[in-house]
Design a protein around this motif. Structure first.
Motif, PDB file in Angstrom:
ATOM      1  N   THR A   1     -19.583   0.224  38.404  1.00 43.38           N
ATOM      2  CA  THR A   1     -18.633   1.141  39.036  1.00 43.38           C
ATOM      3  C   THR A   1     -18.969   1.266  40.516  1.00 43.38           C
ATOM      4  OG1 THR A   1     -18.315   2.396  36.995  1.00 43.38           O
ATOM      5  CG2 THR A   1     -17.770   3.501  39.057  1.00 43.38           C
TER       6      THR A   1
ATOM      7  N   TYR B   1     -13.937   0.593  38.537  1.00 42.26           N
ATOM      8  CA  TYR B   1     -14.923   0.165  37.540  1.00 42.26           C
ATOM      9  C   TYR B   1     -14.434  -1.061  36.777  1.00 42.26           C
ATOM     10  CZ  TYR B   1     -11.930   2.405  34.024  1.00 42.26           C
ATOM     11  OH  TYR B   1     -10.865   2.748  33.226  1.00 42.26           O
TER      12      TYR B   1
ATOM     13  N   GLU C   1      -9.485   2.454  37.586  1.00 36.74           N
ATOM     14  CA  GLU C   1      -9.824   3.328  38.709  1.00 36.74           C
ATOM     15  C   GLU C   1      -9.747   4.770  38.218  1.00 36.74           C
ATOM     16  OE1 GLU C   1      -7.451   4.363  42.682  1.00 36.74           O
ATOM     17  OE2 GLU C   1      -8.079   2.242  42.583  1.00 36.74           O
TER      18      GLU C   1
ATOM     19  N   TYR D   1     -13.526   6.121  41.914  1.00 42.24           N
ATOM     20  CA  TYR D   1     -14.350   4.972  41.531  1.00 42.24           C
ATOM     21  C   TYR D   1     -13.489   3.846  40.958  1.00 42.24           C
ATOM     22  CZ  TYR D   1     -18.245   8.235  41.944  1.00 42.24           C
ATOM     23  OH  TYR D   1     -19.159   9.137  42.420  1.00 42.24           O
TER      24      TYR D   1
END
Length: 494
Positions: free
Chosen positions: A260, A241, A226, A239
Motif C-alpha cells: 500500500t 493498494y 484505492e 492509499y
C-alpha cells in the motif's frame, strides 16, 4: 556355617542376580552396550550391533577409533566429571560408524562400585540418534536461513515508506513492516496474528478486504484499489493498494501479500492542478465567447458587403476560435474527469438529428476534405448529447488532421440489436501496430506525427465518455492507408 554368613552369601547372590538382570535388560533394549575400565582408559567390551565395530578384547585406543575428532575433548571432559562425582556418565556426541560415516549416539554409563566405595568398572549403553540429530541440524539450518531471510526482508521493507503486509487465509496479518506498524501505532506483538477489525479497520473496510482475499483465493488473480484510512499520526490519508496471491508448490494460494502506498500528496497535487486548469479554462472561455460573437456579427455584415477577402479572413477566424474552444472544453472535461466531476447527463435524443447537426458544422470547418455522411436511420437513444457530439467531432477532427487535403472521410451510424455502432474512416497516414494499444492513454500522441498540433487528451476523453455510457471504443488501422475509429453505445431509451 553361621546364619549371618548364609544371609551375606544370599544377599551377594541376589545382587549378582539383579546385576545380571539389569545387564540383560540394558542389552536387550539398547542399540549398543559396552564395558569400560574404572578410569575409562580401556574399553573392555563393545557390542556395536552393526552401528559401531565390535570390541571383544581390551581396547586402549577406543577414543581414536570411535569418537569423532571434534568431540574427543568433550567426551574426555564428561568422563572426568562422571569419575570425579561417581555419577552416571551421559552425553550426546558424534562417532565414526562401522562404514566410516559420521553418526550420533546418546551414551549412558553407570559406575559399578564395590563395598569399599571404589569404582571397579563402568557398564554402559548407547542409542543411535543419528537420524534425530540430522533432522535437528536440518531444522536449525532452515531456521537460520529463515532468520537470515527475515532479516534481509526486514532490511528491505523497513527502508521503504510503502506499507507491506501478508494475510493468512483467515484474514489475519502474519507480517507487517515497520511503516505499517507505525501507521497503526502498534508493536508487532499487538498486531501480528490479529485480524482487520482488531487492527483498527472499520467494518466496511474490513469486509471489503475480506471479499478481495476470497476473490484472490478463488481466482489466483491480483486486486488493486484505492481507499482512505486514518493514520495514527497524520490523520486521514488516501492509499493505493495491490493485493497478490502467494502460490505454494502445489499451485494453491497459501497467503495473500499486499503493498500500500500513501498517495495523499499526489491526490492533493492533482486536485490543485485540476482546479488550476478548470479556473484558467473558464477564464479563457469568456473572451473566446465574446470574440466568436463579434466574428459572427462581422461575418453576417461581410455577406451583405460581398468583400471576399474579409469574408475568408472572418471564416478562418471563426474556425480557429472554434478549435480553441474545443481544446479548452477538452481541458475542462479532463479536469472534471480527474476530480471525479465529469457527469454524464443523459437525455433522450435522435442520433440521426445529432449527426445531421455535426454534418453541417463539419462542412463549414473542414472545406478541404471530402466528407461522406452515410444515411442514418432515425433512432432514439438515451445518452449525454453534448458529450457524444464531442466524441464524434473529435474523431472527425483527427481524421482531417491526419489525412491529406482532398482525401475522403466516411462517417456511418447503424443500429445493431440494442446498440448503435458509429464509425469514422479516413485515408490518412495510419497508425503503427505498436502504438495502437497506447492511443487512448492520457497525453499520448502518435510518435511519427509530432508536427501536428495537439495535447493528446482527445482520444483519452473519448474513451472515458464512451466507457461512462457503458459502450466500447476501438480502432483499426493500416499504416499509410488510413484508420477507422469506431464505438458502440447502448440505446437505453427511457
Amino acid at each position: 556355617m553361621s546364619a549371618a554368613s548364609n544371609n551375606l552369601i544370599s544377599e551377594q547372590q541376589s545382587v549378582v542376580a539383579s546385576e545380571q538382570r539389569f545387564r540383560a535388560l540394558v542389552t536387550a533394549t539398547s542399540d549398543m552396550v559396552y564395558r569400560m575400565s574404572a578410569d575409562w582408559l580401556v574399553m573392555q567390551e563393545l557390542d556395536g550391533r552393526g552401528f559401531l565395530p565390535n570390541t571383544t578384547a581390551p581396547n586402549a585406543d577406543w577414543i581414536e577409533q570411535y569418537i569423532h575428532p571434534l568431540d574427543k575433548e568433550k567426551v574426555r571432559t564428561a568422563i572426568q566429571e562422571a569419575i570425579h562425582g561417581k555419577k552416571i556418565f551421559q552425553l550426546e556426541h558424534r562417532v565414526l560408524q562401522r562404514d566410516g560415516s559420521i553418526g550420533w549416539t546418546l551414551s549412558r554409563a553407570v559406575p559399578i562400585i564395590d563395598d569399599a566405595g571404589t569404582i571397579v568398572e563402568w557398564f554402559g549403553a548407547a542409542s543411535d540418534i543419528t537420524d534425530r540429530k540430522r533432522f535437528e541440524e536440518a531444522l536449525t539450518e532452515a531456521k537460520e536461513q529463515s532468520e537470515q531471510q527475515k532479516r534481509l526482508y526486514e532490511t528491505i521493507t523497513s527502508g521503504t515508506p510503502d506499507l507491506m503486509y501478508v494475510f493468512d487465509l483467515n484474514y489475519n496479518f502474519i507480517y507487517a513492516n515497520e511503516a505499517l506498524l507505525t501507521m497503526w501505532g502498534k508493536t508487532p506483538e499487538e498486531a501480528i496474528g490479529k485480524g482487520l477489525l482488531e487492527n483498527g479497520y472499520e467494518p466496511w473496510h474490513a469486509e471489503m478486504h475480506e471479499r478481495e482475499i476470497d476473490y484472490i483465493i478463488a481466482t489466483k488473480e491480483s486486486v488493486r484499489g484505492e481507499v482512505s484510512f486514518p493514520h495514527a499520526v497524520l490523520g486521514s490519508r488516501v492509499y493505493d493498494y495491490i493485493l497478490i496471491p502467494v502460490i505454494d508448490e502445489r499451485g494453491e494460494v497459501e497467503a495473500v501479500a499486499g503493498t500500500t502506498r500513501d498517495i495523499s500528496d499526489i491526490k492533493e497535487h492533482d486536485q490543485r492542478k485540476n482546479d488550476f486548469i478548470s479556473m484558467v479554462s473558464h477564464e479563457l472561455k469568456t473572451p473566446l465567447t465574446s470574440l466568436t460573437a463579434y466574428l459572427q456579427v462581422l461575418d453576417k455584415k461581410q455577406i451583405a458587403e460581398a468583400d471576399e477577402m474579409a469574408k475568408r479572413a472572418i471564416f478562418q477566424s471563426i474556425k480557429q476560435t472554434k478549435r480553441m474552444t474545443n481544446m479548452i472544453n477538452g481541458f475542462l472535461n479532463l479536469a472534471r474527469l480527474e476530480s471525479g466531476k465529469l457527469f454524464i447527463e443523459k437525455i433522450d435524443f435522435d442520433i440521426a438529428v445529432l449527426l445531421k447537426d455535426i454534418e453541417e458544422e463539419t462542412f463549414i470547418l473542414y472545406p478541404n476534405h471530402v466528407f461522406i455522411f452515410e444515411p442514418v436511420e432515425s433512432v432514439m437513444i438515451n445518452a449525454d448529447r453534448a458529450k457524444i457530439s464531442q466524441v464524434i467531432i473529435n474523431l472527425i477532427n483527427n481524421a482531417a488532421k491526419y489525412s491529406e487535403l482532398g482525401s475522403t472521410v466516411q462517417i456511418s451510424c447503424v443500429r445493431i440489436d440494442n446498440n448503435i455502432f458509429i464509425k469514422v474512416k479516413d485515408e490518412g497516414v495510419g497508425i503503427m501496430d505498436e502504438e495502437m494499444p497506447k492511443l487512448f492513454e492520457r497525453f499520448y500522441r502518435v510518435q511519427n506525427n509530432n508536427l501536428i498540433a495537439g495535447f493528446g487528451i482527445g482520444l483519452f476523453l473519448c474513451k472515458e465518455i464512451i466507457n461512462g455510457h457503458g459502450g466500447e471504443i476501438g480502432v483499426e488501422s493500416v499504416l499509410s492507408k488510413g484508420s477507422t475509429f469506431h464505438f458502440t453505445l447502448p440505446l437505453n431509451v427511457n
